[in-house]
Design a protein around this motif. Structure first.
Motif, PDB file in Angstrom:
ATOM      1  N   SER A  42     -31.680 110.630  39.495  1.00 13.05           N
ATOM      2  CA  SER A  42     -31.319 109.618  38.505  1.00 13.05           C
ATOM      3  C   SER A  42     -32.043 108.293  38.694  1.00 13.05           C
ATOM      4  N   GLY A  43     -32.479 108.022  39.934  1.00 13.90           N
ATOM      5  CA  GLY A  43     -33.064 106.725  40.230  1.00 13.90           C
ATOM      6  C   GLY A  43     -32.034 105.632  40.391  1.00 13.90           C
ATOM      7  N   ASN A  44     -30.737 106.003  40.413  1.00 17.75           N
ATOM      8  CA  ASN A  44     -29.660 105.031  40.573  1.00 17.75           C
ATOM      9  C   ASN A  44     -29.277 104.971  42.050  1.00 17.75           C
ATOM     10  N   TRP A  45     -29.649 103.878  42.716  1.00 15.38           N
ATOM     11  CA  TRP A  45     -29.418 103.745  44.147  1.00 15.38           C
ATOM     12  C   TRP A  45     -28.168 102.927  44.461  1.00 15.38           C
ATOM     13  N   MET A  46     -27.560 102.341  43.452  1.00 13.47           N
ATOM     14  CA  MET A  46     -26.390 101.491  43.663  1.00 13.47           C
ATOM     15  C   MET A  46     -25.088 102.261  43.561  1.00 13.47           C
ATOM     16  N   VAL A  47     -24.971 103.131  42.580  1.00 13.64           N
ATOM     17  CA  VAL A  47     -23.733 103.880  42.335  1.00 13.64           C
ATOM     18  C   VAL A  47     -23.956 105.332  42.739  1.00 13.64           C
ATOM     19  N   PRO A  48     -23.374 105.786  43.854  1.00 17.75           N
ATOM     20  CA  PRO A  48     -23.522 107.198  44.235  1.00 17.75           C
ATOM     21  C   PRO A  48     -22.888 108.096  43.165  1.00 17.75           C
ATOM     22  N   HIS A  49     -23.519 109.255  42.927  1.00 17.58           N
ATOM     23  CA  HIS A  49     -23.005 110.218  41.956  1.00 17.58           C
ATOM     24  C   HIS A  49     -22.888 111.597  42.601  1.00 17.58           C
ATOM     25  N   LEU A 173     -21.426  99.631  54.795  1.00 21.03           N
ATOM     26  CA  LEU A 173     -22.128 100.295  53.693  1.00 21.03           C
ATOM     27  C   LEU A 173     -22.383 101.763  53.987  1.00 21.03           C
ATOM     28  N   THR A 174     -22.038 102.193  55.200  1.00 17.64           N
ATOM     29  CA  THR A 174     -22.140 103.613  55.554  1.00 17.64           C
ATOM     30  C   THR A 174     -20.796 104.307  55.438  1.00 17.64           C
ATOM     31  N   LYS A 175     -19.762 103.701  56.039  1.00 19.84           N
ATOM     32  CA  LYS A 175     -18.473 104.390  56.116  1.00 19.84           C
ATOM     33  C   LYS A 175     -17.274 103.507  55.812  1.00 19.84           C
ATOM     34  N   GLY A 176     -17.508 102.279  55.422  1.00 22.54           N
ATOM     35  CA  GLY A 176     -16.388 101.467  54.998  1.00 22.54           C
ATOM     36  C   GLY A 176     -15.814 100.569  56.083  1.00 22.54           C
ATOM     37  N   LEU A 177     -14.489 100.435  56.070  1.00 25.73           N
ATOM     38  CA  LEU A 177     -13.783  99.399  56.824  1.00 25.73           C
ATOM     39  C   LEU A 177     -13.826  99.497  58.344  1.00 25.73           C
ATOM     40  N   PRO A 178     -13.946 100.689  58.979  1.00 25.69           N
ATOM     41  CA  PRO A 178     -13.864 100.724  60.447  1.00 25.69           C
ATOM     42  C   PRO A 178     -14.814  99.762  61.154  1.00 25.69           C
ATOM     43  N   SER A 179     -15.991  99.518  60.577  1.00 33.80           N
ATOM     44  CA  SER A 179     -16.949  98.629  61.255  1.00 33.80           C
ATOM     45  C   SER A 179     -16.442  97.196  61.336  1.00 33.80           C
ATOM     46  N   ALA A 213     -21.425  88.911  55.027  1.00 29.68           N
ATOM     47  CA  ALA A 213     -20.677  88.918  53.764  1.00 29.68           C
ATOM     48  C   ALA A 213     -21.620  88.922  52.570  1.00 29.68           C
ATOM     49  N   GLY A 214     -22.735  88.219  52.695  1.00 24.06           N
ATOM     50  CA  GLY A 214     -23.721  88.212  51.622  1.00 24.06           C
ATOM     51  C   GLY A 214     -24.328  89.577  51.384  1.00 24.06           C
ATOM     52  N   LEU A 215     -24.649  90.288  52.492  1.00 24.39           N
ATOM     53  CA  LEU A 215     -25.202  91.641  52.354  1.00 24.39           C
ATOM     54  C   LEU A 215     -24.211  92.573  51.668  1.00 24.39           C
ATOM     55  N   MET A 216     -22.970  92.564  52.150  1.00 18.89           N
ATOM     56  CA  MET A 216     -21.968  93.455  51.585  1.00 18.89           C
ATOM     57  C   MET A 216     -21.583  93.041  50.168  1.00 18.89           C
ATOM     58  N   GLY A 217     -21.361  91.732  49.983  1.00 16.78           N
ATOM     59  CA  GLY A 217     -20.980  91.245  48.664  1.00 16.78           C
ATOM     60  C   GLY A 217     -22.073  91.459  47.643  1.00 16.78           C
ATOM     61  N   GLY A 218     -23.322  91.305  48.069  1.00 18.41           N
ATOM     62  CA  GLY A 218     -24.434  91.538  47.152  1.00 18.41           C
ATOM     63  C   GLY A 218     -24.466  92.969  46.656  1.00 18.41           C
ATOM     64  N   TYR A 219     -24.216  93.899  47.578  1.00 13.69           N
ATOM     65  CA  TYR A 219     -24.197  95.300  47.138  1.00 13.69           C
ATOM     66  C   TYR A 219     -23.060  95.548  46.157  1.00 13.69           C
ATOM     67  N   PHE A 220     -21.858  95.098  46.494  1.00 14.56           N
ATOM     68  CA  PHE A 220     -20.714  95.372  45.620  1.00 14.56           C
ATOM     69  C   PHE A 220     -20.862  94.668  44.270  1.00 14.56           C
ATOM     70  N   ASN A 227     -20.516 100.119  37.403  1.00 18.38           N
ATOM     71  CA  ASN A 227     -19.363 101.004  37.460  1.00 18.38           C
ATOM     72  C   ASN A 227     -18.123 100.208  37.888  1.00 18.38           C
ATOM     73  N   ASP A 228     -16.981 100.907  37.922  1.00 19.92           N
ATOM     74  CA  ASP A 228     -15.689 100.309  38.250  1.00 19.92           C
ATOM     75  C   ASP A 228     -15.633  99.977  39.745  1.00 19.92           C
ATOM     76  N   VAL A 229     -15.903  98.730  40.084  1.00 19.48           N
ATOM     77  CA  VAL A 229     -15.958  98.342  41.488  1.00 19.48           C
ATOM     78  C   VAL A 229     -14.565  98.298  42.106  1.00 19.48           C
ATOM     79  N   LEU A 230     -13.519  98.066  41.307  1.00 24.03           N
ATOM     80  CA  LEU A 230     -12.160  98.059  41.854  1.00 24.03           C
ATOM     81  C   LEU A 230     -11.779  99.444  42.349  1.00 24.03           C
ATOM     82  N   ALA A 231     -12.042 100.464  41.545  1.00 19.23           N
ATOM     83  CA  ALA A 231     -11.732 101.840  41.964  1.00 19.23           C
ATOM     84  C   ALA A 231     -12.524 102.214  43.212  1.00 19.23           C
ATOM     85  N   PHE A 232     -13.780 101.805  43.254  1.00 19.85           N
ATOM     86  CA  PHE A 232     -14.642 102.107  44.398  1.00 19.85           C
ATOM     87  C   PHE A 232     -14.115 101.447  45.667  1.00 19.85           C
ATOM     88  N   THR A 233     -13.780 100.153  45.573  1.00 22.76           N
ATOM     89  CA  THR A 233     -13.316  99.405  46.733  1.00 22.76           C
ATOM     90  C   THR A 233     -11.965  99.913  47.226  1.00 22.76           C
TER      91      THR A 233
END
Length: 544
Positions: A42-49, A173-179, A213-220, A227-233
């Protein structure tokens, strides 16, 4: 470098890299492959499908890595999929070696690194299912944790905070909150204990935190544009919290508390046995006298409780603790103390007996006439016998070792040989029992050139809740969870992505479960060998 360590490193490198094409994908590997394939398609690198629909369970960093390797090698094979995980495992061993050589014991650094790589669960499970996310994630966590100690030793505060927070962001950005938990529960107690708590309110810390925070916030933010960032988060949070006590009953949590220590030590065999040496005060005092070992102990004590109180546990979630615990346990066993001489003697005799029994079993077992559900070739039988013949003299070498370090080197060599033979024998035998590839061939033959898609979806309800209190909630529809190996091999054979179809279309072929059928659907293939409890069907609707 002596011959024995060189041989161990060579055997492990070959074992982790040379056999990754032998067996079909297992467990979560198919899911990781498909998300990465759809990124490239798809060329979409932001929203995994996944199956053409947004995938909400994991952030995309590891899929970026896999997609890079797919593009680099120009194919989507099992070997390429597993290569990033295998390299991450070897790189983690390299990190342990560098850390131990500089901060623990220069002469034992390679022993500590290879012992970690020979932990039983890593050796015979983690390194086999290397397409999963956990080996890469453990490597990122090690970088995060080791950078805190390394730059603290150098008093390089800007590098400490920027590097550790950078690796924290990669982990999120790999596995979420544990880091985030690893960062807070390691950095804060360590700086307080070291008397550097003022650094927590200093400019380098604030800048490092804002950078992360800038790296993570920029991605989100970029994600929210598509896409629906609330559902993702919320779903990422739920994925983390569902494995903690906040999402389980009190009884489940208490049973998990009792089971966890034995479970973890069992997965780290044989090094888990060495924890017994920590019962002696002189050993603990020796460990406490080393600043690096105190730091590693602090990391374990401050972080492992999150997993300890979790009833829903899998060994791969704990891989980041394996190298650190291995260093602590092996170093404890190697403390020169008269108080532990008797327990070492018992350990040596028990392991000597186990090596003799294992050697005899390898020599005799291939000639025992028994009916097996798999076909064991003559070549496999010869390899098993050769392994037994090699282990036999090593057992006596272990028993007569002049010191504890030499004895443990022999154990590491035996384990490396066993993993090497495992690649020639156990993996091909395992492949005989895997049916996904053959089933996919059946489906393609039945389709006779027509495209197959997936039918069926369910409602995902991401929510933020703690101990029964719900703070936020949303809903999204996602595809049903078919075994992901099937759409993976379908893509390899046809070049087509199996996509979700939410409505029946005349003449279209659908893969689904039996409970999705309605009257008039024409079933072309039924299968219960993949999931014996649930029948999978290939069907076409017969619309009025």
């Amino acid at each position: 470098m002596k011959v024995r360590p060189l041989l161990v490193v060579l055997l492990l490198a070959i074992s982790f890299l040379a056999f990754n094409h032998v067996i079909d994908l297992r467990s979560e590997e198919g899911r990781r492959a498909l998300v990465s394939i759809e990124m490239l398609e798809s060329g979409n690198w932001m929203v995994p499908h996944l199956n053409g629909e947004p995938y909400y369970n994991k952030p995309p960093a590891y899929n970026w890595v896999i997609a890079f390797f797919f593009a680099l090698f120009g194919n989507f094979s099992e070997w390429v999929l597993r290569l990033p995980g295998a390299l991450s495992l070897l790189a983690s061993g390299g990190l342990v070696f560098l850390f131990a050589r500089k901060y623990v014991h220069r002469d034992r650094a390679l022993l500590l690194a290879t012992a970690y790589l020979c932990s039983s669960d890593l050796l015979f499970y983690g390194s086999v299912n290397a397409g999963e996310i956990d080996l890469f994630y453990a490597f990122v966590v090690l970088l995060q944790v080791f950078s805190i100690f390394h730059f603290h030793q150098r008093k390089q505060w800007w590098l400490l905070f920027f590097s550790s927070y950078f690796f924290m962001a990669i982990g999120v950005l790999t596995k979420g909150l544990p880091s985030i938990a690893f960062q807070a529960l390691t950095l804060v107690p360590y700086l307080i204990i070291q008397g550097d708590w003022k650094r927590l309110v200093g400019l380098p810390h604030i800048a490092g935190g804002l950078f992360s925070a800038g790296l993570m916030g920029g991605y989100f933010y970029l994600y929210s544009l598509e896409n629906d960032v609330l559902a993702f988060t919320l779903n990422i949070f739920q994925q983390a919290s569902q494995r903690t006590a906040s999402e389980h009953t009190l009884v489940e949590t208490l049973l998990g508390l009792l089971d966890f220590p034995g479970y973890l030590l069992g997965k780290m065999m044989p090094w888990g046995l060495l924890i017994i040496f920590l019962l002696w005060r002189p050993v603990r005092q020796q460990i406490a006298s080393s600043e690096s070992l105190r730091f590693l102990s602090l990391f374990v004590l401050c972080n492992i409780w999150i997993y300890w109180i979790s009833p829903e546990m899998r060994s791969r979630y704990l891989f980041m603790f394996f190298p650190i615990l291995t260093v602590l346990f092996v170093e404890a066993a190697l403390v020169p103390s008269e108080a532990t001489s008797r327990v070492w003697s018992i350990f040596r005799h028990v392991l000597f007996g186990a090596l003799l029994i294992g050697s005899a079993a390898c020599i005799v077992a291939p000639f025992v006439p028994v009916d097996l559900p798999v076909e064991v070739s003559m070549t496999m039988r010869v390899i098993i016998v050769l392994l037994g013949l090699m282990v036999l003299p090593l057992a006596f070498l272990f028993h007569r070792s002049p010191d504890r370090a030499s004895a443990l080197w022999t154990v590491v060599l035996v384990l490396a040989l066993a993993r090497f033979a495992f690649g020639f024998v156990a993996l091909p035998l395992t492949q005989q029992g895997l049916k996904h590839h053959d089933y996919t061939h059946e489906l393609i033959a039945e389709a006779d050139g027509r495209e197959i898609n997936i039918f069926g979806q369910y409602r995902l309800t991401p929510k933020l809740s703690l101990f029964g209190t719900e703070f936020a909630k949303t809903q999204v529809d996602i595809p049903i969870e078919l075994p992901y190996q099937v759409p993976y091999y379908y893509y390899l054979e046809t070049g087509n992505v199996m996509r979700l179809e939410s409505t029946r279309k005349e003449g279209q072929l659908y893969l689904s479960y039996h409970n999705q059928l309605i009257d008039g659907d024409v079933v072309l293939n039924r299968n219960k060998t993949i999931y014996p409890a649930v029948e999978m069907v290939l069907f076409t609707p017969n619309l009025p």
